[in-house]
Design an enzyme around this catalytic site. Sequence first.
Site, PDB file in Angstrom:
ATOM      1  N   LYS A  90       0.819  -1.225   0.000  1.00  0.00           N
ATOM      2  CA  LYS A  90       0.000   0.000   0.000  1.00  0.00           C
ATOM      3  C   LYS A  90       0.853   1.276   0.000  1.00  0.00           C
ATOM      4  O   LYS A  90       0.358   2.351  -0.302  1.00  0.00           O
ATOM      5  CB  LYS A  90      -0.999   0.005   1.165  1.00  0.00           C
ATOM      6  CG  LYS A  90      -0.411   0.111   2.558  1.00  0.00           C
ATOM      7  CD  LYS A  90      -1.525   0.011   3.608  1.00  0.00           C
ATOM      8  CE  LYS A  90      -1.002  -0.050   5.019  1.00  0.00           C
ATOM      9  NZ  LYS A  90      -0.416   1.177   5.517  1.00  0.00           N
ATOM     10  N   ASP A  91       2.159   1.152   0.311  1.00  0.00           N
ATOM     11  CA  ASP A  91       3.045   2.328   0.273  1.00  0.00           C
ATOM     12  C   ASP A  91       3.607   2.602  -1.126  1.00  0.00           C
ATOM     13  O   ASP A  91       4.208   3.648  -1.360  1.00  0.00           O
ATOM     14  CB  ASP A  91       4.244   2.129   1.223  1.00  0.00           C
ATOM     15  CG  ASP A  91       3.825   2.096   2.687  1.00  0.00           C
ATOM     16  OD1 ASP A  91       2.762   2.657   3.015  1.00  0.00           O
ATOM     17  OD2 ASP A  91       4.567   1.515   3.502  1.00  0.00           O
ATOM     18  N   ARG A 138      -8.429   8.219   4.473  1.00  0.00           N
ATOM     19  CA  ARG A 138      -9.370   7.168   4.036  1.00  0.00           C
ATOM     20  C   ARG A 138     -10.152   6.605   5.223  1.00  0.00           C
ATOM     21  O   ARG A 138     -11.373   6.445   5.163  1.00  0.00           O
ATOM     22  CB  ARG A 138      -8.565   6.033   3.369  1.00  0.00           C
ATOM     23  CG  ARG A 138      -9.359   4.747   3.156  1.00  0.00           C
ATOM     24  CD  ARG A 138      -8.451   3.592   2.754  1.00  0.00           C
ATOM     25  NE  ARG A 138      -7.485   3.228   3.779  1.00  0.00           N
ATOM     26  CZ  ARG A 138      -7.741   2.469   4.844  1.00  0.00           C
ATOM     27  NH1 ARG A 138      -8.952   1.996   5.039  1.00  0.00           N
ATOM     28  NH2 ARG A 138      -6.794   2.183   5.715  1.00  0.00           N
ATOM     29  N   ARG A 139      -9.427   6.300   6.299  1.00  0.00           N
ATOM     30  CA  ARG A 139     -10.108   5.768   7.484  1.00  0.00           C
ATOM     31  C   ARG A 139     -11.024   6.824   8.099  1.00  0.00           C
ATOM     32  O   ARG A 139     -12.151   6.530   8.500  1.00  0.00           O
ATOM     33  CB  ARG A 139      -9.082   5.296   8.522  1.00  0.00           C
ATOM     34  CG  ARG A 139      -8.345   4.028   8.128  1.00  0.00           C
ATOM     35  CD  ARG A 139      -7.303   3.646   9.155  1.00  0.00           C
ATOM     36  NE  ARG A 139      -6.600   2.416   8.778  1.00  0.00           N
ATOM     37  CZ  ARG A 139      -5.301   2.231   8.908  1.00  0.00           C
ATOM     38  NH1 ARG A 139      -4.536   3.196   9.402  1.00  0.00           N
ATOM     39  NH2 ARG A 139      -4.750   1.088   8.553  1.00  0.00           N
ATOM     40  N   ARG A 160       0.529  10.162  14.045  1.00  0.00           N
ATOM     41  CA  ARG A 160       1.625   9.512  13.325  1.00  0.00           C
ATOM     42  C   ARG A 160       2.372   8.635  14.308  1.00  0.00           C
ATOM     43  O   ARG A 160       2.124   8.658  15.490  1.00  0.00           O
ATOM     44  CB  ARG A 160       2.585  10.576  12.761  1.00  0.00           C
ATOM     45  CG  ARG A 160       2.043  11.187  11.486  1.00  0.00           C
ATOM     46  CD  ARG A 160       3.029  11.233  10.350  1.00  0.00           C
ATOM     47  NE  ARG A 160       3.876  10.080  10.157  1.00  0.00           N
ATOM     48  CZ  ARG A 160       5.045  10.131   9.539  1.00  0.00           C
ATOM     49  NH1 ARG A 160       5.510  11.293   9.108  1.00  0.00           N
ATOM     50  NH2 ARG A 160       5.761   9.059   9.332  1.00  0.00           N
ATOM     51  N   ARG A 166       1.344   4.543  18.532  1.00  0.00           N
ATOM     52  CA  ARG A 166      -0.097   4.712  18.311  1.00  0.00           C
ATOM     53  C   ARG A 166      -0.919   4.043  19.410  1.00  0.00           C
ATOM     54  O   ARG A 166      -1.843   4.622  19.938  1.00  0.00           O
ATOM     55  CB  ARG A 166      -0.480   4.172  16.923  1.00  0.00           C
ATOM     56  CG  ARG A 166       0.111   5.028  15.817  1.00  0.00           C
ATOM     57  CD  ARG A 166      -0.214   4.503  14.435  1.00  0.00           C
ATOM     58  NE  ARG A 166       0.518   5.253  13.426  1.00  0.00           N
ATOM     59  CZ  ARG A 166       0.016   5.630  12.258  1.00  0.00           C
ATOM     60  NH1 ARG A 166      -1.213   5.326  11.943  1.00  0.00           N
ATOM     61  NH2 ARG A 166       0.753   6.310  11.405  1.00  0.00           N
ATOM     62  N   CYS A 253      -1.188   7.666  -2.033  1.00  0.00           N
ATOM     63  CA  CYS A 253      -1.636   6.821  -0.924  1.00  0.00           C
ATOM     64  C   CYS A 253      -2.068   7.638   0.287  1.00  0.00           C
ATOM     65  O   CYS A 253      -2.434   7.091   1.307  1.00  0.00           O
ATOM     66  CB  CYS A 253      -0.580   5.774  -0.562  1.00  0.00           C
ATOM     67  SG  CYS A 253       0.973   6.440  -0.021  1.00  0.00           S
TER      68      CYS A 253
END
Length: 328
Positions: A90-91, A138-139, A160, A166, A253
């Site tokens: 996805k990166d 997106r989330r 981040r 996190r 992305c």
Amino acid sequence: MTDNSPLGAGPTQPLRLGTRRSKLAMAQSGLVADAVSEVTGRAVELVEITTYGDTSREHLAQIGGTGVFVAALRDALLRGEVDFAVHSLKDLPTAQPEGLVLAAVPVREDPRDALVARDGLTFEQLPSGARVGTGSPRRMAQLNAYARSHGLDIETVPIRGNVDTRIGFVRSGELDAVVLAAAGLSRLGRSGEVTDFLSVDTVLPAPGQGALAIECAASSADLAAALAELDDPYTRAAVTAERALLAALEAGCSAPVGALADLLADGQAVNELRLRGVVGSIDGSSLVQMSTTGPVPTSHDDAAALGRELAAEMLAKGAAGLMGERAL
């Protein structure tokens, strides 16, 4: 004629695998290193490389997202400092650079997003006004849209940092919950900390989420052929369709785009690929969500065509107006 490919260097020379330094990247690369050792009969050593995305303190949406975790690894490959590299798919920017080949996309891990919340809470159980951390527009778009449509009151907070950082926001009480990729937590052996797996009907993952990409120099034909043994054709078809959708929406992305291609089976036989896509405004007030189904692609072009087809339908429904949302 001398063989310049890494596999011609003699069995005593370890293959050099370029990886980011994060715990997750190292865990992913370690899994791939073991598999590559098995197919090549060669030792594999990890070469740690720091990328711009690792050192920048800005939010991903501000630094552009696309390629920030990838460029330094690709430069090392092109300079011959490493023999192959492992990325979170996805990166990867959707355009494949000249001189490099995507040699393998192994079997995909769980593509879903996962919630790690205080007191073991599920998403539905979060209290009114709950602060939910994520670095992904997106989330944010999909969580806010879901909350709106189900009468939930949440606040999405941009964050981040690595997985420890996190989850630390929850443990310290600063946030009620954070959303992370289920695949990353699984590869770190931390799935036990998940309090809720978010259904893809609620939050579509990032294109390619849960999949790894193994890249090497196009000139290393022997190595590329050996790495190709780790390729999973179904995973590759799915992520090719997802990434073609992303490319056709002209999105990086860090854009609020979700996509998932899954295989539909009729009894035992897998006969169709369903591709779902979503684009949304970050506050969740506007969402374009569509899907298309076609025969299981037998080529890269077939898979990409499915992605482009769905993107065209989404753009016709107003997706373009939602793509500019970068600011958090």
